[in-house]
Design an enzyme around this catalytic site. Structure first.
Site, mmCIF file in Angstrom:
data_model
loop_
_atom_site.group_PDB
_atom_site.id
_atom_site.type_symbol
_atom_site.label_atom_id
_atom_site.label_comp_id
_atom_site.label_asym_id
_atom_site.label_seq_id
_atom_site.Cartn_x
_atom_site.Cartn_y
_atom_site.Cartn_z
ATOM 1 N N ARG A 184 -1.682 -0.886 -8.431
ATOM 2 C CA ARG A 184 -3.047 -0.529 -8.025
ATOM 3 C C ARG A 184 -3.112 0.995 -8.033
ATOM 4 N NH1 ARG A 184 -3.665 -3.006 -3.324
ATOM 5 N NH2 ARG A 184 -3.677 -1.334 -1.795
ATOM 6 N N ASP A 200 0.838 -1.187 0.000
ATOM 7 C CA ASP A 200 0.000 0.000 0.000
ATOM 8 C C ASP A 200 0.881 1.248 0.000
ATOM 9 O OD1 ASP A 200 -2.293 1.446 -0.036
ATOM 10 O OD2 ASP A 200 -3.063 0.733 1.882
#
Length: 305
Positions: free
Chosen positions: A179, A129
């Protein structure tokens, strides 16, 4: 209003007190099924028949002790095992500061390699992330080193940062898994777009260029947005190049636009629900409120009896 919620996410006094209130705990259930991994796995089971996969993240960041990072790494190893045991199609996403980036970058990398190897053995990717801009360069360097030893890994990039186009080009030779999200931190104007139209335009441009350049190569792209119009716009732009709806993944938070998640899956898109869990949900929840006005109105309704 966005700035208010981002300020609240950082405020230590509010962080210690607001989670105690029942209305807050009731409101956050919209975005996360519970605080335990068992809650998260149970929430994924009804999604499976519709072809909706899942991604799991344990909330928490900026650890203060090395021993905590070891516990988090061991936890994610266990998560991978439990996903397999439950027969769920899922993957995990971790924050670098949750694995000790602030304390010892080499230690953090070691934990990432260990988790990534365990994930690859189970046929999964490990996703890294992205946190605030202060961690952007360090996170990308971690990913470059991790990808060199374990290709089944991906990284999150944020379209509101002005540097992201250059970061995509930097990572392109790796055939990366990316992502792409819009971004949910309070960043200065000098490094981040603030106008929604600019952020959306950058999001679409980055996604389309990545898909077109990645034809025939082992890349992955996840679109982390609840804006269905943007998703369909990207699909339309790449369709003329022979790139179908199943060439990328639509990644939405658990509980947000669930009807659209099912509709998109039925329409041939690959859809993944991001399921968060854990006790340290307050700053994460404040950032979710800052991302989308509709989330705020839902939270306010929880104040009513």
């Amino acid at each position: 209003m966005r700035r208010v919620f981002l300020w609240a996410a950082r405020n230590r006094w509010l962080k210690e007190r607001l989670p105690r209130y029942r209305f807050m705990r009731r409101a956050v259930r919209r975005f996360m099924p519970g605080e335990t991994l068992a809650d998260a796995l149970a929430a994924a089971l009804p999604l499976q028949p519709a072809g909706i996969t899942s991604m799991y993240t344990r909330l928490g960041e900026n650890l203060e002790h090395v021993a905590e990072a070891e516990e988090v790494a061991a936890h994610y190893i266990d998560v991978i095992d439990k996903i397999v045991a439950a027969g769920i199609t899922g993957e995990v996403s971790v924050k670098p500061t949750q694995l000790g980036l602030d304390l010892d970058p080499e230690l953090c990398l070691g934990h990432l390699v260990r988790i990534a190897e365990h994930a690859a053995a189970a046929g999964m990717f490990l996703w890294i992330d992205m946190e605030g801009s202060a961690y952007c360069e360090a996170t990308i360097k971690l990913y470059e080193r991790l990808h060199a030893v374990q290709p089944n890994t991906g990284i999150c990039l944020q379209s509101y940062l002005k540097r992201t186009a250059a970061d995509v080009e930097r990572l392109r030779p790796l055939d990366p898994a990316i992502r792409l999200v819009k971004g949910a931190y309070d960043e200065p104007d000098s490094i981040a777009y603030k106008d929604r139209r600019q952020i959306d335009s950058n999001f679409v441009g980055l996604a389309v260029a990545f898909l077109l350049d990645g034809r025939g190569r082992p890349v992955r792209l996840g679109l982390g947005t609840h804006d269905v119009a943007l998703i369909e716009q990207i699909a339309e732009q790449v369709h003329a190049a022979g790139i179908g709806r199943d060439a990328f993944e639509v990644e939405m938070l658990y509980g947000i636009r669930t009807d659209q998640q099912y509709r998109l899956a039925k329409a041939g898109y690959r859809v993944c629900a991001l399921i968060a869990y854990g006790e340290y949900w307050y700053p994460w929840y404040m950032r979710r409120l800052a991302e989308r006005p509709a989330n705020v109105w839902f939270a306010l309704r929880q104040l009513l009896p």
